[in-house]
Scaffold this motif. Structure first.
Motif, PDB file in Angstrom:
ATOM      1  N   UNK A 273       0.834  -1.195   0.000  1.00 29.63           N
ATOM      2  CA  UNK A 273       0.000   0.000   0.000  1.00 29.63           C
ATOM      3  C   UNK A 273       0.875   1.254   0.000  1.00 29.63           C
ATOM      4  N   UNK A 274       0.223   2.395  -0.270  1.00 35.73           N
ATOM      5  CA  UNK A 274       0.937   3.658  -0.285  1.00 35.73           C
ATOM      6  C   UNK A 274      -0.031   4.812  -0.126  1.00 35.73           C
ATOM      7  N   UNK A 275       0.478   6.041  -0.383  1.00 37.02           N
ATOM      8  CA  UNK A 275      -0.338   7.231  -0.179  1.00 37.02           C
ATOM      9  C   UNK A 275      -0.137   8.213  -1.333  1.00 37.02           C
ATOM     10  N   UNK A 276      -1.218   8.935  -1.630  1.00 34.33           N
ATOM     11  CA  UNK A 276      -1.233   9.944  -2.683  1.00 34.33           C
ATOM     12  C   UNK A 276      -1.521  11.302  -2.053  1.00 34.33           C
ATOM     13  N   UNK A 277      -0.790  12.326  -2.472  1.00 27.28           N
ATOM     14  CA  UNK A 277      -1.059  13.691  -2.061  1.00 27.28           C
ATOM     15  C   UNK A 277      -1.926  14.363  -3.126  1.00 27.28           C
ATOM     16  N   UNK A 278      -3.033  14.976  -2.689  1.00 27.41           N
ATOM     17  CA  UNK A 278      -3.983  15.589  -3.619  1.00 27.41           C
ATOM     18  C   UNK A 278      -4.447  16.919  -3.044  1.00 27.41           C
ATOM     19  N   UNK A 279      -4.312  18.016  -3.806  1.00 35.26           N
ATOM     20  CA  UNK A 279      -4.684  19.336  -3.312  1.00 35.26           C
ATOM     21  C   UNK A 279      -6.172  19.443  -3.019  1.00 35.26           C
ATOM     22  N   UNK A 280      -6.994  18.628  -3.690  1.00 35.86           N
ATOM     23  CA  UNK A 280      -8.437  18.701  -3.507  1.00 35.86           C
ATOM     24  C   UNK A 280      -8.922  17.954  -2.271  1.00 35.86           C
ATOM     25  N   UNK A 281      -8.034  17.193  -1.637  1.00 35.48           N
ATOM     26  CA  UNK A 281      -8.410  16.382  -0.483  1.00 35.48           C
ATOM     27  C   UNK A 281      -7.576  16.826   0.718  1.00 35.48           C
ATOM     28  N   UNK A 282      -8.192  17.055   1.873  1.00 36.32           N
ATOM     29  CA  UNK A 282      -7.459  17.617   3.016  1.00 36.32           C
ATOM     30  C   UNK A 282      -6.428  16.689   3.633  1.00 36.32           C
ATOM     31  N   UNK A 283      -6.506  15.384   3.406  1.00 36.70           N
ATOM     32  CA  UNK A 283      -5.526  14.449   3.980  1.00 36.70           C
ATOM     33  C   UNK A 283      -4.956  13.578   2.872  1.00 36.70           C
ATOM     34  N   UNK A 284      -3.851  12.884   3.190  1.00 40.09           N
ATOM     35  CA  UNK A 284      -3.279  11.952   2.221  1.00 40.09           C
ATOM     36  C   UNK A 284      -4.285  10.857   1.903  1.00 40.09           C
ATOM     37  N   UNK A 285      -4.224  10.366   0.687  1.00 44.97           N
ATOM     38  CA  UNK A 285      -5.174   9.357   0.208  1.00 44.97           C
ATOM     39  C   UNK A 285      -4.496   7.989   0.186  1.00 44.97           C
ATOM     40  N   UNK A 286      -5.095   7.031   0.857  1.00 45.15           N
ATOM     41  CA  UNK A 286      -4.578   5.659   0.908  1.00 45.15           C
ATOM     42  C   UNK A 286      -4.909   4.928  -0.394  1.00 45.15           C
ATOM     43  N   UNK A 287      -3.981   4.074  -0.868  1.00 49.54           N
ATOM     44  CA  UNK A 287      -4.312   3.163  -1.969  1.00 49.54           C
ATOM     45  C   UNK A 287      -3.573   1.851  -1.780  1.00 49.54           C
ATOM     46  N   UNK A 288      -4.225   0.770  -2.168  1.00 48.51           N
ATOM     47  CA  UNK A 288      -3.638  -0.556  -2.076  1.00 48.51           C
ATOM     48  C   UNK A 288      -3.092  -1.037  -3.407  1.00 48.51           C
ATOM     49  N   UNK A 289      -2.335  -2.109  -3.368  1.00 49.04           N
ATOM     50  CA  UNK A 289      -1.738  -2.682  -4.572  1.00 49.04           C
ATOM     51  C   UNK A 289      -2.791  -2.981  -5.642  1.00 49.04           C
ATOM     52  N   UNK A 290      -3.966  -3.462  -5.192  1.00 48.70           N
ATOM     53  CA  UNK A 290      -4.990  -3.846  -6.162  1.00 48.70           C
ATOM     54  C   UNK A 290      -5.625  -2.659  -6.863  1.00 48.70           C
ATOM     55  N   UNK A 291      -5.311  -1.434  -6.454  1.00 53.19           N
ATOM     56  CA  UNK A 291      -5.813  -0.250  -7.152  1.00 53.19           C
ATOM     57  C   UNK A 291      -4.962   0.101  -8.365  1.00 53.19           C
ATOM     58  N   UNK A 292      -3.768  -0.497  -8.463  1.00 54.40           N
ATOM     59  CA  UNK A 292      -2.844  -0.207  -9.556  1.00 54.40           C
ATOM     60  C   UNK A 292      -3.192  -1.016 -10.795  1.00 54.40           C
TER      61      UNK A 292
END
Length: 297
Positions: free
Chosen positions: A47-66
């Protein structure tokens, strides 16, 4: 009629001002696509995290999202710092510290960026082919023989996972340069076809992912009690079922096996051994199968 005709206690106009009620708006992320930058990803943790200006916190994503190609060959595509587009699911309000979660992650391709994909077709005689499935919607990438290492230029590469650099030609078409092949199957296939040695040529083609070939894979999941699991290999497009036959196997370990495609199209690994044991050596050598099996046992 005028308000002056109504008694003050009629209820139409309150005699005293009423307090305003606070309005709480819960942000909704559904049915929208967002863009951001991957700030971290642990392949072992998955898993990892994405930084997005439209979202107030970091966004989680798992391997299966790739995209599937990245799940199979993460070494070809360093994820940190990559720009992505994704769908977003709101954080679970019942869980403390929960973060919003990304799905359907797609990579925003840019000139000179490294991408990963699957060879859709390649003709070694004509010297060109196309790569698809890179998480870039509706785009195939043209590549020529000279973009491959010499060992792969005569290989049967269809279905093989590759990494490449994206460029745009003068006429605006997308092209792949500096194509690198995941695993060693493609090179062995090319060596076999160039050698023209009958049985050895067949062995080379099988190593490229065809049924009957001897190859290596990484254990993705394993049930020790039942003695079976699933492995992945860059030369095979789906998980490979195998039985351990009592060998010490664990998730993440490398195994060798003879690839067999079942009637329903699903791949299985037969004659499983650990690297260097030579357990199924005869499987790829054609007529020497019996001798190879004895040597492996």
């Amino acid at each position: 009629f005028g308000s002056s005709n109504l008694p003050s206690d009629s209820g139409f106009f309150p005699s005293t001002p009423q307090p305003l009620r606070a309005c709480h708006i819960t942000p909704s992320f559904s049915n929208m696509s967002y863009t951001g930058t991957i700030i971290s990803f642990g392949m072992q943790k998955g898993y990892g995290f994405i930084s997005c200006e439209q979202v107030p916190s970091d966004v989680f994503f798992g391997r299966n999202a790739l995209p599937q190609e990245l799940q199979m060959a993460p070494d070809l595509f360093p994820l940190k710092g990559k720009s992505v587009q994704f769908d977003l699911k709101e954080a679970d309000p019942t869980k403390e510290g929960a973060k919003p979660q990304a799905s359907s992650v797609k990579f925003l391709a840019a000139e000179g960026e490294m991408l990963v994909g699957t060879v859709k077709n390649y003709n070694p005689i004509k010297g060109f082919g196309f790569i698809g499935g890179v998480g870039v919607e509706g785009q195939d990438f043209f590549f020529s023989k000279r973009d491959l290492a010499p060992a792969y230029q005569s290989a049967q590469l269809q279905g093989v996972t590759v990494g490449f650099k994206m460029v745009t030609s003068a006429d605006g078409k997308l092209q792949a340069r500096d194509v690198s092949v995941a695993g060693g199957g493609g090179a062995m296939a090319g060596m076999g076809s160039m050698a023209g040695m009958g049985g050895m040529g067949g062995m080379g083609a099988q190593m490229g992912g065809a049924s009957g070939g001897r190859m290596q894979g990484t254990v993705k999941a394993y049930n020790a009690e039942r003695g079976f699991g699933f492995a992945t290999s860059p030369a095979v497009g789906s998980d490979i079922y195998f039985k351990s036959n009592g060998m010490p196997v664990s998730v993440g370990s490398t195994i060798e096996f003879t690839l067999k495609t079942m009637p329903d199209g699903k791949p299985q690994g037969r004659d499983v051994s650990l690297p260097g044991m030579g357990g199924g050596m005869g499987g790829g050598m054609g007529g020497m199968g019996c001798m190879g099996g004895g040597m492996g046992g």
